[in-house]
Each structure stands twice: as C-alpha cells, then as structure tokens.
Scaffold this motif. Structure first.
Motif, PDB file in Angstrom:
ATOM      1  N   LYS A  14       0.845  -1.200   0.023  1.00 29.18           N
ATOM      2  CA  LYS A  14       0.010   0.063  -0.064  1.00 29.18           C
ATOM      3  C   LYS A  14       0.908   1.289  -0.032  1.00 29.18           C
ATOM      4  CE  LYS A  14      -4.077  -2.005   2.095  1.00 29.18           C
ATOM      5  NZ  LYS A  14      -4.674  -2.696   3.128  1.00 29.18           N
ATOM      6  N   ARG A  15       0.281   2.264  -0.587  1.00 33.69           N
ATOM      7  CA  ARG A  15       0.997   3.505  -0.495  1.00 33.69           C
ATOM      8  C   ARG A  15       0.453   4.166   0.965  1.00 33.69           C
ATOM      9  NH1 ARG A  15      -2.135   6.119  -5.032  1.00 33.69           N
ATOM     10  NH2 ARG A  15      -3.817   5.139  -4.053  1.00 33.69           N
ATOM     11  N   VAL A  16       1.408   4.657   1.703  1.00 36.99           N
ATOM     12  CA  VAL A  16       1.313   5.126   2.966  1.00 36.99           C
ATOM     13  C   VAL A  16       1.781   6.562   2.963  1.00 36.99           C
ATOM     14  CG1 VAL A  16       1.759   4.843   5.586  1.00 36.99           C
ATOM     15  CG2 VAL A  16       1.536   2.936   4.146  1.00 36.99           C
ATOM     16  N   PHE A  17       0.757   7.458   3.417  1.00 28.82           N
ATOM     17  CA  PHE A  17       1.111   8.836   3.649  1.00 28.82           C
ATOM     18  C   PHE A  17       1.427   9.014   4.959  1.00 28.82           C
ATOM     19  CE2 PHE A  17       0.662  13.545   2.064  1.00 28.82           C
ATOM     20  CZ  PHE A  17       0.449  14.121   3.395  1.00 28.82           C
ATOM     21  N   CYS A  18       2.666   9.006   5.565  1.00 30.20           N
ATOM     22  CA  CYS A  18       3.194   9.185   6.853  1.00 30.20           C
ATOM     23  C   CYS A  18       3.763  10.644   7.167  1.00 30.20           C
ATOM     24  CB  CYS A  18       4.243   8.191   6.932  1.00 30.20           C
ATOM     25  SG  CYS A  18       5.011   8.161   8.731  1.00 30.20           S
ATOM     26  N   ARG A  19       2.781  11.285   8.027  1.00 25.94           N
ATOM     27  CA  ARG A  19       3.297  12.527   8.454  1.00 25.94           C
ATOM     28  C   ARG A  19       4.536  12.601   9.466  1.00 25.94           C
ATOM     29  NH1 ARG A  19       4.675  17.550   9.712  1.00 25.94           N
ATOM     30  NH2 ARG A  19       3.140  19.308   9.399  1.00 25.94           N
ATOM     31  N   VAL A  20       5.478  13.166   9.463  1.00 21.46           N
ATOM     32  CA  VAL A  20       6.386  13.170  10.465  1.00 21.46           C
ATOM     33  C   VAL A  20       6.588  14.495  10.660  1.00 21.46           C
ATOM     34  CG1 VAL A  20       7.660  11.090   9.890  1.00 21.46           C
ATOM     35  CG2 VAL A  20       8.019  12.983   8.499  1.00 21.46           C
ATOM     36  N   ASP A  21       7.554  14.982  11.725  1.00 18.57           N
ATOM     37  CA  ASP A  21       7.983  16.268  12.210  1.00 18.57           C
ATOM     38  C   ASP A  21       9.284  16.155  11.834  1.00 18.57           C
ATOM     39  OD1 ASP A  21       8.617  18.711  13.133  1.00 18.57           O
ATOM     40  OD2 ASP A  21       7.527  18.512  14.961  1.00 18.57           O
ATOM     41  N   PHE A  22       9.795  16.534  10.745  1.00 20.83           N
ATOM     42  CA  PHE A  22      11.164  16.835  10.267  1.00 20.83           C
ATOM     43  C   PHE A  22      11.492  18.399  10.553  1.00 20.83           C
ATOM     44  CE2 PHE A  22      11.495  12.975   7.287  1.00 20.83           C
ATOM     45  CZ  PHE A  22      11.522  12.067   8.567  1.00 20.83           C
ATOM     46  N   ASN A  23      10.729  18.936  11.242  1.00 18.58           N
ATOM     47  CA  ASN A  23      11.060  20.420  11.494  1.00 18.58           C
ATOM     48  C   ASN A  23      12.338  20.647  12.128  1.00 18.58           C
ATOM     49  OD1 ASN A  23      10.754  23.238  11.629  1.00 18.58           O
ATOM     50  ND2 ASN A  23       9.444  23.192  13.423  1.00 18.58           N
ATOM     51  N   VAL A  24      13.537  20.339  11.677  1.00 19.78           N
ATOM     52  CA  VAL A  24      15.010  20.328  12.439  1.00 19.78           C
ATOM     53  C   VAL A  24      15.665  21.708  12.160  1.00 19.78           C
ATOM     54  CG1 VAL A  24      15.056  17.765  12.142  1.00 19.78           C
ATOM     55  CG2 VAL A  24      15.776  19.161  10.307  1.00 19.78           C
ATOM     56  N   ARG A  36      15.021  14.812  15.641  1.00 19.46           N
ATOM     57  CA  ARG A  36      13.514  14.488  15.012  1.00 19.46           C
ATOM     58  C   ARG A  36      13.494  13.334  13.964  1.00 19.46           C
ATOM     59  NH1 ARG A  36      10.718  20.336  15.733  1.00 19.46           N
ATOM     60  NH2 ARG A  36       9.618  19.740  17.828  1.00 19.46           N
ATOM     61  N   ILE A  37      14.622  13.292  13.207  1.00 17.71           N
ATOM     62  CA  ILE A  37      14.552  12.356  12.025  1.00 17.71           C
ATOM     63  C   ILE A  37      14.694  11.202  12.693  1.00 17.71           C
ATOM     64  CG2 ILE A  37      15.777  11.866   9.977  1.00 17.71           C
ATOM     65  CD1 ILE A  37      16.389  14.695   9.574  1.00 17.71           C
ATOM     66  N   ARG A  38      15.678  10.957  13.569  1.00 21.76           N
ATOM     67  CA  ARG A  38      16.042   9.731  14.100  1.00 21.76           C
ATOM     68  C   ARG A  38      14.908   8.977  14.843  1.00 21.76           C
ATOM     69  NH1 ARG A  38      19.586  10.220  17.731  1.00 21.76           N
ATOM     70  NH2 ARG A  38      20.192  12.283  17.301  1.00 21.76           N
ATOM     71  N   ALA A  39      14.028   9.888  15.549  1.00 20.71           N
ATOM     72  CA  ALA A  39      13.057   9.583  16.275  1.00 20.71           C
ATOM     73  C   ALA A  39      12.039   8.893  15.704  1.00 20.71           C
ATOM     74  CB  ALA A  39      12.443  10.743  17.124  1.00 20.71           C
ATOM     75  N   ALA A  40      11.901   9.442  14.184  1.00 19.57           N
ATOM     76  CA  ALA A  40      10.866   8.680  13.284  1.00 19.57           C
ATOM     77  C   ALA A  40      11.142   7.450  12.528  1.00 19.57           C
ATOM     78  CB  ALA A  40      10.229   9.779  12.306  1.00 19.57           C
ATOM     79  N   ASN A 143      -0.122   9.211  11.230  1.00 18.28           N
ATOM     80  CA  ASN A 143       0.433  10.302  11.614  1.00 18.28           C
ATOM     81  C   ASN A 143       1.696   9.832  12.726  1.00 18.28           C
ATOM     82  OD1 ASN A 143       1.121  12.781  12.822  1.00 18.28           O
ATOM     83  ND2 ASN A 143      -1.046  13.049  13.127  1.00 18.28           N
ATOM     84  N   ASP A 144       2.838  10.242  12.668  1.00 20.11           N
ATOM     85  CA  ASP A 144       3.936   9.950  13.408  1.00 20.11           C
ATOM     86  C   ASP A 144       4.444  11.377  14.015  1.00 20.11           C
ATOM     87  OD1 ASP A 144       4.999   8.062  15.070  1.00 20.11           O
ATOM     88  OD2 ASP A 144       6.989   7.947  13.856  1.00 20.11           O
ATOM     89  N   ALA A 145       3.910  12.399  13.661  1.00 19.37           N
ATOM     90  CA  ALA A 145       4.317  13.714  14.002  1.00 19.37           C
ATOM     91  C   ALA A 145       3.977  14.356  15.176  1.00 19.37           C
ATOM     92  CB  ALA A 145       4.027  14.746  12.604  1.00 19.37           C
ATOM     93  N   PHE A 146       4.282  13.767  16.344  1.00 21.64           N
ATOM     94  CA  PHE A 146       4.010  14.505  17.560  1.00 21.64           C
ATOM     95  C   PHE A 146       4.155  15.845  17.727  1.00 21.64           C
ATOM     96  CE2 PHE A 146       4.695  15.630  21.960  1.00 21.64           C
ATOM     97  CZ  PHE A 146       3.416  15.288  22.461  1.00 21.64           C
ATOM     98  N   GLY A 147       5.238  16.248  17.288  1.00 24.14           N
ATOM     99  CA  GLY A 147       5.719  17.766  17.316  1.00 24.14           C
ATOM    100  C   GLY A 147       4.799  18.688  16.891  1.00 24.14           C
ATOM    101  N   ALA A 148       3.845  18.183  15.917  1.00 24.67           N
ATOM    102  CA  ALA A 148       2.864  18.944  15.198  1.00 24.67           C
ATOM    103  C   ALA A 148       1.531  18.676  15.171  1.00 24.67           C
ATOM    104  CB  ALA A 148       3.384  19.099  13.546  1.00 24.67           C
ATOM    105  N   ALA A 149       1.333  17.686  16.283  1.00 29.56           N
ATOM    106  CA  ALA A 149       0.104  16.992  16.636  1.00 29.56           C
ATOM    107  C   ALA A 149      -0.946  17.964  17.422  1.00 29.56           C
ATOM    108  CB  ALA A 149       0.113  15.929  17.459  1.00 29.56           C
ATOM    109  N   HIS A 150      -0.554  19.164  17.766  1.00 30.91           N
ATOM    110  CA  HIS A 150      -1.273  20.301  18.425  1.00 30.91           C
ATOM    111  C   HIS A 150      -1.947  21.286  17.204  1.00 30.91           C
ATOM    112  CE1 HIS A 150       2.871  21.746  18.130  1.00 30.91           C
ATOM    113  NE2 HIS A 150       2.338  23.031  18.425  1.00 30.91           N
ATOM    114  N   ARG A 151      -1.564  20.934  16.013  1.00 35.11           N
ATOM    115  CA  ARG A 151      -1.835  21.515  14.802  1.00 35.11           C
ATOM    116  C   ARG A 151      -2.812  21.118  14.052  1.00 35.11           C
ATOM    117  NH1 ARG A 151       0.418  25.966  17.225  1.00 35.11           N
ATOM    118  NH2 ARG A 151       2.687  25.918  17.081  1.00 35.11           N
ATOM    119  N   ALA A 152      -3.972  21.735  13.828  1.00 35.19           N
ATOM    120  CA  ALA A 152      -5.197  20.973  13.200  1.00 35.19           C
ATOM    121  C   ALA A 152      -4.581  21.635  11.703  1.00 35.19           C
ATOM    122  CB  ALA A 152      -6.482  21.415  13.400  1.00 35.19           C
ATOM    123  N   HIS A 153      -3.994  21.156  10.692  1.00 36.99           N
ATOM    124  CA  HIS A 153      -3.461  21.541   9.373  1.00 36.99           C
ATOM    125  C   HIS A 153      -3.886  20.165   8.558  1.00 36.99           C
ATOM    126  CE1 HIS A 153      -0.095  24.339  11.230  1.00 36.99           C
ATOM    127  NE2 HIS A 153      -1.431  24.815  11.465  1.00 36.99           N
TER     128      HIS A 153
END
Ligand SMILES: Nc1ncnc2c1ncn2[C@@H]1O[C@H](COP(=O)(O)OP(=O)(O)O)[C@@H](O)[C@H]1O
Ligand SMILES: O=C(OP(=O)(O)O)[C@H](O)COP(=O)(O)O
Length: 394
Positions: A14-24, A36-40, A143-153
């Motif tokens: 399957k094609r998996v759209f995986c949201r990560v927080d790579f705001n480094v 943050r990259i290693r954490a994902a 969704n693996d982007a905990f750092g952005a989980a408070h954003r409803a984007h």
C-alpha cells in the motif's frame, strides 16, 4: 492509547502517507540536529519492512504558504537517506501530477519525501481541498508527527478524514508516556516549570496543580511569584497583570496539599549579558537595579532533594538564562539531579528543556525526551491534540 497504530493495519503493497515532524534546525543547507529524524525511524523502518510504499510529509519552519528556498526538504532527504542506508527520493512538490508520477514508480519498501507542506497556504488553513489532494496520493494515513499534533492542519488533521488513519510508534510513545504521567502517575509526582513567561505556562500550572505532589517553579516566570509574595525583584522579569494569578496558584496549591517550591535565592546581574557583574542574593534581597537570571545554590540544593525523592518528574522550561554560561548553573543542576535520580522516571518536555539536557550532554540519562515543545505543553494543559483526535479509534 485508544487509537489504532501501524500495528493494527495491513500496509503491504500500500501507499502510506506518513506525516512526520522533520522540522529540524539547519545551517547553510545542512541539518545540524537530526534528533527528530532519528525519532521517526522506527515507524519508517517498520513500514518499509512490511512492504509499504512510504510517502513522507513534513513541514519545516514557517514559510507562510509560499516557497522559501532555504526551507526545502532536500537536506532532510539526504540525512534520512544516510540514516536508512537507502536512497530517499525527494519531490519538489507535495501533491499533484508530478508527485503522483513519482509515487507510481515506487516499489514496496521504497521511501519518498514530499516537499515542505507549508509551502501551500491550504496547509495551515486545514483546507479540505488540500487535504483531499494529499489523500489522493495514498491508501493509508499514518501520523507520527507528535511535534505538530497540536496543529489542525491539512497534513496533520484534514487528511485523516479521507483515509484509514493510524498513529506511528513515536506518536504512540509520546502519548503513552505523557498520558500515563497525567492519568496514573507514580508518586511522589513532581513537575518543574520554568521558562520566561507565566503567560505561556498558565494552562499547564493550572492542570498540574490537580495532579502533582510537588510543583517546582524556576526561570524568569518565578519572579512574578516572588513579587506576589511581596518581595522586591529589581529589574527581573515581571508580568504585572499576572501577580493576582500567581497568588491564586499558591493558594490553590495550599488547598490541594501540593508542595509549592519557589526559589529561595537567585543569581542576580547588573546587565542582561554573559559578562555582567553577578552575585548571589536571598530571594527577598534583590537589589533594585539588578535582575535575577538564575536560581541560586541553595535553591539548586532544595530542588535536587525534591527531585531525588520523586518517582516521576516532568520538566518544562529552564531555570535561568541557560544560553549564557554565566547563568546556566541552575538549569544544569536540575538536569544533573534528574540524571542522578535512580528509580525516578524522568520526562523532559521538548523545547528549551530538551535543548538544555542536550547541551549538558545528559540526554541519554533521561527516560523520555519529548520531540514536541508546544505539543507536550498543550498535552500537559489537558488539551486534546487535533492530530491525535482525528485518528481512528481502536
Ligand atoms: N530569569 C530569567 N530571566 C530572563 N529570561 C529567562 C530567565 N530564566 C529563563 N529565561 C529564558 O526563558 C527562555 C525559555 O522560556 P520558554 O520559551 O518559556 O521555555 P520552553 O521553551 O522550555 O517552554 C530561555 O530562552 C531562557 O533564557
Ligand atoms: O518545532 C515545533 O514546535 P516546538 O518548537 O514547540 O516543538 C513543531 O515542529 C511545530 O512547529 P510550529 O510551532 O511552527 O507549528
């Protein structure tokens, strides 16, 4: 956590759209901290092993809906390729025909990184059209982007309404650690709140007063509390309009039987600079033209004792202006006490506290360092995180 995770679904082929927080952090086009990259990686590697086509999406910085060349994710893709030991394809856009064509070329286990999702104005507006355009790229959303989980984007929330939507391992771990602390903490449970402003920590202090045994206050915000006790604080940080609130927090702590710890001494300086004149004074003896920039040695001892006697400690916000070596000792002492505390589960909220334990090279001594500053703060305020709420229930 009552949300489905990658373990609960079949992603093979399957094609998996995986949201990560790579705001480094980046400097001159190179990633300077890849935490943050290693954490994902656990989630990405798991998806690869399961035979998914892994489409990664992230924001970087705040480009405000426009293309900003320095905020492209090319350097992130390079670092990720190194960490995975496999070439990561990077597209110059985050949706549309060119992206679809690149995805059509993917084999099972391949990884592709989309361009910065904040280059599109619809991302932060959570535009349903953009969410749909993201969803068209994939069969499943992770969704693996905990750092952005408070954003409803669009890529953190909107897309979850169009696809099966589950959490990644990092998201799961963050929610479980912080969730357990707030709902079923080992006791004594201590929260350490520092940083610059009372204003930013009102919600978290309010929520934690119902849960902790000990509340420790430090940093710039402590001086509003010192003032509330009737002491002069010289030129230290003061939020005049929060003095009454500070008083009410201290009263509430008393009512609830929470031990409320405040600085008993301070390192004061005659200027806001690393080479200012400085001295240690009792907290009720701050001279009128000096400012408190760190907790003093007696306070460090006091806080250390409380930390060592705790079973669980959550820390958010530095004890002083730790970016300047002259005023870093208080923050360092707290970090060291956490590192030394055996049998104590230590949780570092992200942001400056995480930066501080990195700076003092004590990061590997902590049990959990959150990858989200704003997100962990909102979680500790008791707020629901939109990026988590939108995922499928178990
Ligand atoms: N006594 C103080 N006076 C002025 N600034 C302080 C003081 N103590 C800490 N700070 C500053 O507070 C900032 C961090 O505050 P904040 O952003 O609220 O913390 P966090 O990122 O951990 O939530 C740091 O840059 C630090 O220099
Ligand atoms: O770095 C982040 O926030 P943080 O510094 O509060 O942890 C996240 O990537 C969220 O970024 P944002 O605050 O621009 O939405």
């Amino acid at each position: 956590m009552n949300k489905k995770t990658v373990r609960d679904i079949d992603v093979k082929g399957k094609r998996v759209f995986c949201r990560v927080d790579f705001n480094v952090p980046m400097q001159n086009g190179v990633v300077t901290d890849d935490t943050r990259i290693r954490a994902a990686l656990p989630t990405i590697q798991y998806l690869m092993e399961q035979g998914a086509k892994v489409i990664l999406a992230s924001h970087l910085g705040r480009p405000k809906g426009k293309v900003v060349e320095e905020m492209r994710l090319n350097a992130v893709a390079e670092r990720l390729s190194e960490l995975l030991g496999k070439r990561v394809v990077k597209t110059d856009e985050a949706y549309g025909d060119a992206v679809k064509a690149a995805i059509a070329q993917m084999n099972e286990g391949d990884v592709l990184l989309l361009e910065n999702v904040r280059f599109y104005p619809g991302e932060e507006k959570n535009d349903p059209e953009l969410a749909k355009a993201f969803a068209e790229l994939a069969d499943v959303y992770v969704n693996d982007a905990f750092g952005a989980a408070h954003r409803a984007h669009a890529s953190t929330e909107g897309i979850a309404h169009h696809l099966p939507a589950v959490a990644g391992f990092l998201m799961e771990k963050e929610i479980e650690v912080l969730g357990k602390a707030l709902s079923n903490p080992d006791r004594p449970f201590t929260a350490i709140i520092g940083g610059a402003k009372v204003k930013d920590k009102i919600g978290v202090i309010e929520n934690l007063l119902d849960k902790v045994d000990n509340l420790i206050i430090g940093g710039g915000l402590a001086y509003t509390f010192v003032k509330a006790l009737g002491h002069e604080i010289g030129k230290s940080l003061l939020e005049e309009d929060k003095i009454e609130l500070a008083k009410s927090f201290m009263e509430k702590a008393k009512e609830k039987g929470v031990n409320f710890y405040m600085p008993v001494d301070a390192v004061v300086a005659d200027d806001f600079s690393n080479d200012a004149n400085k001295k240690v004074v009792n907290i009720d003896e701050i001279p009128s033209d000096w400012e408190g920039l760190d907790i003093g040695p007696k306070t460090r001892e006091l806080y250390r004792d409380v930390i060592l006697k705790s079973k669980l400690v959550i820390w958010n916000g530095p004890m002083g202006v730790f970016e300047m070596d002259a005023f870093a000792e208080g923050t360092k002492a707290v970090a060291q006490a956490l590192a030394d505390a055996e049998g104590t589960y230590t949780v570092i909220g992200g942001g400056d506290s995480a930066a501080a334990v990195e700076k003092f090279e004590l990061a590997d001594k902590m049990d959990h360092i959150s990858t989200g500053g704003g997100a962990s703060l909102e979680f500790m305020e008791g707020k629901q995180l939109p990026g988590v709420v939108a995922l499928n229930d178990k």
